[in-house]
Design a protein around this motif. Structure first.
Motif, PDB file in Angstrom:
ATOM      1  N   ARG A  38      74.132   3.689  74.049  1.00 24.09           N
ATOM      2  CA  ARG A  38      75.156   2.710  73.256  1.00 24.09           C
ATOM      3  C   ARG A  38      75.970   1.687  73.833  1.00 24.09           C
ATOM      4  NH1 ARG A  38      77.883   5.221  69.738  1.00 24.09           N
ATOM      5  NH2 ARG A  38      77.527   7.072  70.547  1.00 24.09           N
ATOM      6  N   THR A  39      76.296   2.296  74.789  1.00 30.36           N
ATOM      7  CA  THR A  39      77.370   0.825  75.208  1.00 30.36           C
ATOM      8  C   THR A  39      76.560  -0.154  76.229  1.00 30.36           C
ATOM      9  OG1 THR A  39      78.685   2.708  76.088  1.00 30.36           O
ATOM     10  CG2 THR A  39      79.635   0.465  77.685  1.00 30.36           C
ATOM     11  N   ASN A  40      75.691   0.291  76.669  1.00 31.76           N
ATOM     12  CA  ASN A  40      74.230  -0.650  77.650  1.00 31.76           C
ATOM     13  C   ASN A  40      73.886  -1.568  76.107  1.00 31.76           C
ATOM     14  OD1 ASN A  40      74.994  -0.173  79.833  1.00 31.76           O
ATOM     15  ND2 ASN A  40      72.689   1.311  80.057  1.00 31.76           N
ATOM     16  N   ALA A  41      73.608  -1.385  75.069  1.00 30.07           N
ATOM     17  CA  ALA A  41      72.474  -2.442  73.773  1.00 30.07           C
ATOM     18  C   ALA A  41      73.800  -2.641  73.624  1.00 30.07           C
ATOM     19  CB  ALA A  41      72.208  -1.326  73.141  1.00 30.07           C
ATOM     20  N   ALA A  42      74.811  -2.786  73.124  1.00 32.00           N
ATOM     21  CA  ALA A  42      76.237  -3.237  72.361  1.00 32.00           C
ATOM     22  C   ALA A  42      76.065  -4.432  73.090  1.00 32.00           C
ATOM     23  CB  ALA A  42      77.205  -2.420  72.251  1.00 32.00           C
ATOM     24  N   ASN A  43      76.092  -5.538  72.409  1.00 32.97           N
ATOM     25  CA  ASN A  43      76.701  -6.911  72.788  1.00 32.97           C
ATOM     26  C   ASN A  43      75.698  -7.218  74.260  1.00 32.97           C
ATOM     27  OD1 ASN A  43      77.658 -10.049  73.644  1.00 32.97           O
ATOM     28  ND2 ASN A  43      79.554  -8.792  74.574  1.00 32.97           N
ATOM     29  N   ALA A  48      79.129  -6.185  80.293  1.00 33.77           N
ATOM     30  CA  ALA A  48      79.322  -5.070  81.431  1.00 33.77           C
ATOM     31  C   ALA A  48      78.388  -5.434  82.485  1.00 33.77           C
ATOM     32  CB  ALA A  48      80.263  -4.221  81.571  1.00 33.77           C
ATOM     33  N   TRP A  49      77.436  -4.341  81.842  1.00 32.07           N
ATOM     34  CA  TRP A  49      75.989  -4.789  82.644  1.00 32.07           C
ATOM     35  C   TRP A  49      75.280  -5.797  82.596  1.00 32.07           C
ATOM     36  CZ3 TRP A  49      75.367   0.110  84.815  1.00 32.07           C
ATOM     37  CH2 TRP A  49      73.935   0.449  85.075  1.00 32.07           C
ATOM     38  N   ALA A  50      75.592  -6.290  81.826  1.00 32.92           N
ATOM     39  CA  ALA A  50      74.501  -8.049  82.329  1.00 32.92           C
ATOM     40  C   ALA A  50      75.536  -8.945  82.960  1.00 32.92           C
ATOM     41  CB  ALA A  50      74.657  -8.394  80.594  1.00 32.92           C
ATOM     42  N   LYS A  51      76.843  -8.776  82.675  1.00 33.11           N
ATOM     43  CA  LYS A  51      77.992  -9.449  84.366  1.00 33.11           C
ATOM     44  C   LYS A  51      77.236  -8.898  85.974  1.00 33.11           C
ATOM     45  CE  LYS A  51      80.861 -10.579  80.702  1.00 33.11           C
ATOM     46  NZ  LYS A  51      82.476 -10.967  79.561  1.00 33.11           N
ATOM     47  N   PHE A  52      77.153  -8.122  85.613  1.00 30.78           N
ATOM     48  CA  PHE A  52      77.530  -6.948  87.152  1.00 30.78           C
ATOM     49  C   PHE A  52      75.692  -7.392  87.378  1.00 30.78           C
ATOM     50  CE2 PHE A  52      77.404  -3.020  89.538  1.00 30.78           C
ATOM     51  CZ  PHE A  52      78.500  -3.818  90.208  1.00 30.78           C
ATOM     52  N   GLU A  53      74.789  -7.021  86.835  1.00 32.75           N
ATOM     53  CA  GLU A  53      73.332  -7.918  86.959  1.00 32.75           C
ATOM     54  C   GLU A  53      73.401  -8.955  86.911  1.00 32.75           C
ATOM     55  OE1 GLU A  53      70.369  -3.777  84.854  1.00 32.75           O
ATOM     56  OE2 GLU A  53      71.089  -5.640  84.249  1.00 32.75           O
ATOM     57  N   GLY A 108      53.966  -8.810  90.345  1.00 38.67           N
ATOM     58  CA  GLY A 108      54.846  -9.397  90.555  1.00 38.67           C
ATOM     59  C   GLY A 108      55.715  -8.093  89.723  1.00 38.67           C
ATOM     60  N   CYS A 109      56.782  -8.659  90.389  1.00 35.23           N
ATOM     61  CA  CYS A 109      58.162  -7.632  90.114  1.00 35.23           C
ATOM     62  C   CYS A 109      59.185  -8.660  89.341  1.00 35.23           C
ATOM     63  CB  CYS A 109      58.154  -6.724  90.936  1.00 35.23           C
ATOM     64  SG  CYS A 109      59.829  -5.606  90.402  1.00 35.23           S
ATOM     65  N   ILE A 110      59.515  -7.888  88.390  1.00 37.22           N
ATOM     66  CA  ILE A 110      60.692  -8.914  87.168  1.00 37.22           C
ATOM     67  C   ILE A 110      61.491  -7.355  87.219  1.00 37.22           C
ATOM     68  CG2 ILE A 110      62.004  -9.988  85.543  1.00 37.22           C
ATOM     69  CD1 ILE A 110      59.208 -11.287  85.104  1.00 37.22           C
ATOM     70  N   THR A 111      62.894  -7.414  88.792  1.00 35.47           N
ATOM     71  CA  THR A 111      64.300  -6.306  88.257  1.00 35.47           C
ATOM     72  C   THR A 111      65.578  -6.639  87.977  1.00 35.47           C
ATOM     73  OG1 THR A 111      64.732  -4.835  88.624  1.00 35.47           O
ATOM     74  CG2 THR A 111      64.006  -6.459  90.223  1.00 35.47           C
ATOM     75  N   ASN A 112      66.169  -5.934  86.603  1.00 32.15           N
ATOM     76  CA  ASN A 112      67.351  -6.367  85.933  1.00 32.15           C
ATOM     77  C   ASN A 112      67.941  -5.317  87.458  1.00 32.15           C
ATOM     78  OD1 ASN A 112      67.207  -8.723  84.595  1.00 32.15           O
ATOM     79  ND2 ASN A 112      67.767  -7.091  82.583  1.00 32.15           N
ATOM     80  N   ASN A 113      68.797  -5.830  88.192  1.00 32.47           N
ATOM     81  CA  ASN A 113      69.223  -5.113  89.746  1.00 32.47           C
ATOM     82  C   ASN A 113      70.808  -5.396  89.489  1.00 32.47           C
ATOM     83  OD1 ASN A 113      68.880  -7.216  90.799  1.00 32.47           O
ATOM     84  ND2 ASN A 113      68.440  -6.553  93.092  1.00 32.47           N
ATOM     85  N   GLY A 146      70.994 -14.592  89.096  1.00 33.93           N
ATOM     86  CA  GLY A 146      71.755 -15.110  88.438  1.00 33.93           C
ATOM     87  C   GLY A 146      71.572 -14.630  86.983  1.00 33.93           C
ATOM     88  N   LEU A 147      70.042 -14.865  86.813  1.00 30.54           N
ATOM     89  CA  LEU A 147      69.729 -14.749  85.374  1.00 30.54           C
ATOM     90  C   LEU A 147      68.587 -12.824  85.337  1.00 30.54           C
ATOM     91  CD1 LEU A 147      67.090 -17.657  85.474  1.00 30.54           C
ATOM     92  CD2 LEU A 147      69.432 -17.103  83.910  1.00 30.54           C
ATOM     93  N   ARG A 148      68.864 -13.106  84.403  1.00 29.19           N
ATOM     94  CA  ARG A 148      68.632 -10.981  84.497  1.00 29.19           C
ATOM     95  C   ARG A 148      67.608 -11.449  82.111  1.00 29.19           C
ATOM     96  NH1 ARG A 148      71.464  -8.065  79.910  1.00 29.19           N
ATOM     97  NH2 ARG A 148      70.693  -6.156  81.265  1.00 29.19           N
ATOM     98  N   LYS A 149      66.621 -10.325  82.317  1.00 27.52           N
ATOM     99  CA  LYS A 149      65.588  -9.846  81.207  1.00 27.52           C
ATOM    100  C   LYS A 149      67.013  -9.804  80.325  1.00 27.52           C
ATOM    101  CE  LYS A 149      64.182  -7.005  83.516  1.00 27.52           C
ATOM    102  NZ  LYS A 149      63.201  -5.945  84.060  1.00 27.52           N
ATOM    103  N   PRO A 150      66.532  -9.734  78.837  1.00 30.35           N
ATOM    104  CA  PRO A 150      65.414 -10.702  77.805  1.00 30.35           C
ATOM    105  C   PRO A 150      65.425 -12.342  78.568  1.00 30.35           C
ATOM    106  CG  PRO A 150      66.469 -10.188  76.529  1.00 30.35           C
ATOM    107  CD  PRO A 150      67.732  -9.653  77.844  1.00 30.35           C
ATOM    108  N   ASP A 151      66.634 -13.254  79.646  1.00 31.96           N
ATOM    109  CA  ASP A 151      65.719 -14.511  79.027  1.00 31.96           C
ATOM    110  C   ASP A 151      64.895 -14.903  79.193  1.00 31.96           C
ATOM    111  OD1 ASP A 151      66.252 -17.178  80.490  1.00 31.96           O
ATOM    112  OD2 ASP A 151      68.498 -16.971  80.192  1.00 31.96           O
TER     113      ASP A 151
END
Length: 211
Positions: A38-43, A48-53, A108-113, A146-151
Motif C-alpha cells: 500500500r505504501t508502494n502504491a500510494a502516490n 519514495a519508491w518512485a524517486k529511488f528507482e 527486451g527488458c524494461i526494469t524499474n530497479n 531517470g525514467l520508470r514504468k509506467p511512464d
C-alpha cells in the motif's frame, strides 16, 4: 499481425514476486497486512519508491521517506528494511522460455530497479544475473535513465531501440499499472501471476513451444 519482439519486466516475471517476501515480513513483525504494498502504491508516480528507482534520492533519504509514508498508512516501516525483500529467486522455466524466444524474436527488458549497489551485494546490479541479461537485445533500467514504468516514454524508448512496431510486441509484467501504457501503445500484454501461467500465455501469443 505477426510478433517480432517480446519485452519482459524482470522482478516478478523472471524472478519470483517480492510480494511473497513482503507478506512474510509483515506477518513476522505483526504489521498490518499489505502495508508495504500500500505504501508502494500510494502516490506511485512520486513516492519514495518512485524517486529511488529514478535515482533522485539516496538510500538515507529513501529510508526516511518510506518510513513517513508507511506511518501515514498505519505503521512505520523503514525503507532500508524493505530493500532486502525485493530480490526474488530466478524462475528457471522462465529463463528457458526466454532462451527459446530469443532464438526466434527480438528481446527486451524494461526494469524499474534501484541505483547500483544501493543495498550492497543482495541486490542492485547483482540481481541482474549476467547469464540472463545477455539474452536481451536491449535492457532499460529506470535508475540509469531517470525514467520508470509506467511512464509511456520508457516503452517508446524500447520499441525505438529494437526498431519494432508496438503492435508486433508482447510485453510481460506482474503489475497491471505497468501493463496499461504498453497495451495503449498496441502491444499484446501478459500479466504474470506465476511462471506456468506466463509460459502458457506466451505460447499462445508467440506460437512457440516453451515448456
Amino acid at each position: 499481425m505477426a510478433i517480432e519482439a517480446v519485452i519482459f519486466d524482470f522482478g516478478g516475471v523472471l524472478t519470483s514476486s517480492p510480494f511473497e517476501a513482503f507478506a512474510r515480513y509483515e506477518t513476522e513483525r505483526g504489521l498490518p497486512l499489505d502495508i508495504i504494498r500500500r505504501t508502494n502504491a500510494a502516490n506511485h508516480l512520486e513516492n519514495a519508491w518512485a524517486k529511488f528507482e529514478r535515482a533522485e534520492v539516496d538510500i538515507d533519504t529513501f529510508d526516511k521517506l518510506f518510513a513517513t509514508e508507511s506511518r501515514a498508512l498505519g505503521a512505520e516501516v523503514r525503507g532500508r528494511d524493505v530493500l532486502p525483500l525485493v530480490q526474488g529467486d530466478l524462475r528457471p522455466e522462465m529463463v528457458e522460455a526466454l532462451k527459446r524466444i530469443k532464438a526466434q524474436f527480438k528481446t527486451g527488458c524494461i526494469t524499474n530497479n534501484l541505483p547500483a549497489n544501493a543495498i550492497g551485494s543482495m541486490t542492485g546490479r547483482s540481481l541482474y544475473v549476467a547469464e540472463v541479461m545477455v539474452l536481451f537485445d536491449h535492457v532499460i533500467e529506470s535508475a540509469k535513465i531517470g525514467l520508470r514504468k509506467p511512464d509511456p516514454r520508457i516503452y517508446q524508448l524500447m520499441v525505438e531501440t529494437l526498431k519494432v512496431d508496438p503492435e508486433k510486441c508482447v510485453y510481460l509484467d506482474d503489475l497491471g499499472v505497468n501493463l496499461k501504457p504498453a497495451r495503449e501503445m498496441g502491444m499484446t500484454t501478459i500479466k504474470v501471476t506465476s511462471g506456468a501461467q506466463a509460459i502458457k500465455d506466451l505460447e499462445a501469443a508467440t506460437g512457440l513451444n516453451l515448456s
